[in-house]
Write a protein that holds these residues in place. Structure first.
Motif, PDB file in Angstrom:
ATOM      1  N   ARG A 137       0.834  -1.214   0.000  1.00 24.56           N
ATOM      2  CA  ARG A 137       0.000   0.000   0.000  1.00 24.56           C
ATOM      3  C   ARG A 137       0.865   1.260   0.000  1.00 24.56           C
ATOM      4  O   ARG A 137       0.589   2.219  -0.724  1.00 24.56           O
ATOM      5  N   ILE A 138       1.916   1.269   0.825  1.00 21.95           N
ATOM      6  CA  ILE A 138       2.818   2.425   0.870  1.00 21.95           C
ATOM      7  C   ILE A 138       3.519   2.614  -0.471  1.00 21.95           C
ATOM      8  O   ILE A 138       3.671   3.737  -0.955  1.00 21.95           O
ATOM      9  N   LYS A 140       2.375   1.834  -3.386  1.00 22.09           N
ATOM     10  CA  LYS A 140       1.397   2.394  -4.324  1.00 22.09           C
ATOM     11  C   LYS A 140       1.223   3.888  -4.092  1.00 22.09           C
ATOM     12  O   LYS A 140       1.131   4.664  -5.034  1.00 22.09           O
ATOM     13  N   LEU A 141       1.146   4.294  -2.817  1.00 19.94           N
ATOM     14  CA  LEU A 141       1.001   5.711  -2.498  1.00 19.94           C
ATOM     15  C   LEU A 141       2.239   6.504  -2.912  1.00 19.94           C
ATOM     16  O   LEU A 141       2.126   7.633  -3.376  1.00 19.94           O
ATOM     17  N   LEU A 144       2.433   7.519  -6.636  1.00 19.97           N
ATOM     18  CA  LEU A 144       1.516   8.547  -7.145  1.00 19.97           C
ATOM     19  C   LEU A 144       2.191   9.865  -7.368  1.00 19.97           C
ATOM     20  O   LEU A 144       3.045  10.332  -6.807  1.00 19.97           O
TER      21      LEU A 144
END
Length: 144
Positions: A137-138, A140-141, A144
C-alpha cells in the motif's frame, strides 16, 4: 547439514553475546535511549564491538564467490535511502525504544521474560504478517 550446524553455532554465539553483554535486559537498552536521564552507554560498546567483525566479514565476501556452505553471496543492496528503509527504521526504533527489545534479544529472553516476552514475540509475529500488505500500500502511495 553443514549449513544447519553453522546456523546453530552462529545463533548460539549471537545469543551468548546478547546474554554476556546484558542486551537481553530491557532496562539497559532503554537506558541507552534515555540521553536526558539515567543514560547507560553500555549499548554503544556492544554496537562498537560489532563493527570490527562485520568489517572483516564484508572484506572476506569481496574475495570469495560463495559462502562456506556453498551458497552465493547476495547482491549488495541499493545504497539510496528510500521510503521503505526510512519507515521501517522508524517503526523498528519506536518499538525498540518503547519495549527495550528487538527480535534477537526478544527470542533470547523467551526462557525468562515471562508474559511480557511472549506478548512481544506475538506482536512481532503479527507485525511481520501485516508488513507486506502495508508495504504494498505504501509503495502504491509513493508511486503517485
Amino acid at each position: 547439514m553443514k549449513r544447519v550446524i553453522l546456523a546453530a553455532a552462529s545463533g548460539g554465539l549471537f545469543g551468548a553475546g546478547l546474554l554476556v553483554s546484558g542486551m537481553t535486559d530491557t532496562t539497559k537498552v532503554q537506558g541507552w535511549l534515555d540521553i536526558f536521564g539515567a543514560w547507560d552507554p553500555t549499548l554503544a560498546f556492544v554496537l562498537g564491538g560489532a563493527i570490527l567483525p562485520m568489517l572483516l566479514a564484508w572484506n572476506m565476501t569481496t574475495r570469495r564467490a560463495q559462502s562456506l556452505v556453498g551458497v552465493p553471496f547476495p547482491a549488495k543492496p541499493d545504497p539510496r535511502l528510500g521510503h521503505n528503509l526510512i519507515v521501517g527504521s522508524v517503526l523498528f526504533g519506536a518499538g525498540w525504544g518503547l519495549v527495550g527489545l528487538c527480535p534477537g534479544p526478544a527470542i533470547a529472553s523467551l526462557s525468562w521474560g515471562g508474559t511480557g516476552g511472549i506478548v512481544f514475540i506475538l506482536a512481532m509475529i503479527g507485525g511481520m504478517l501485516v508488513a507486506t500488505p502495508i508495504r504494498v500500500r505504501i509503495d502504491k502511495l509513493a508511486a503517485l
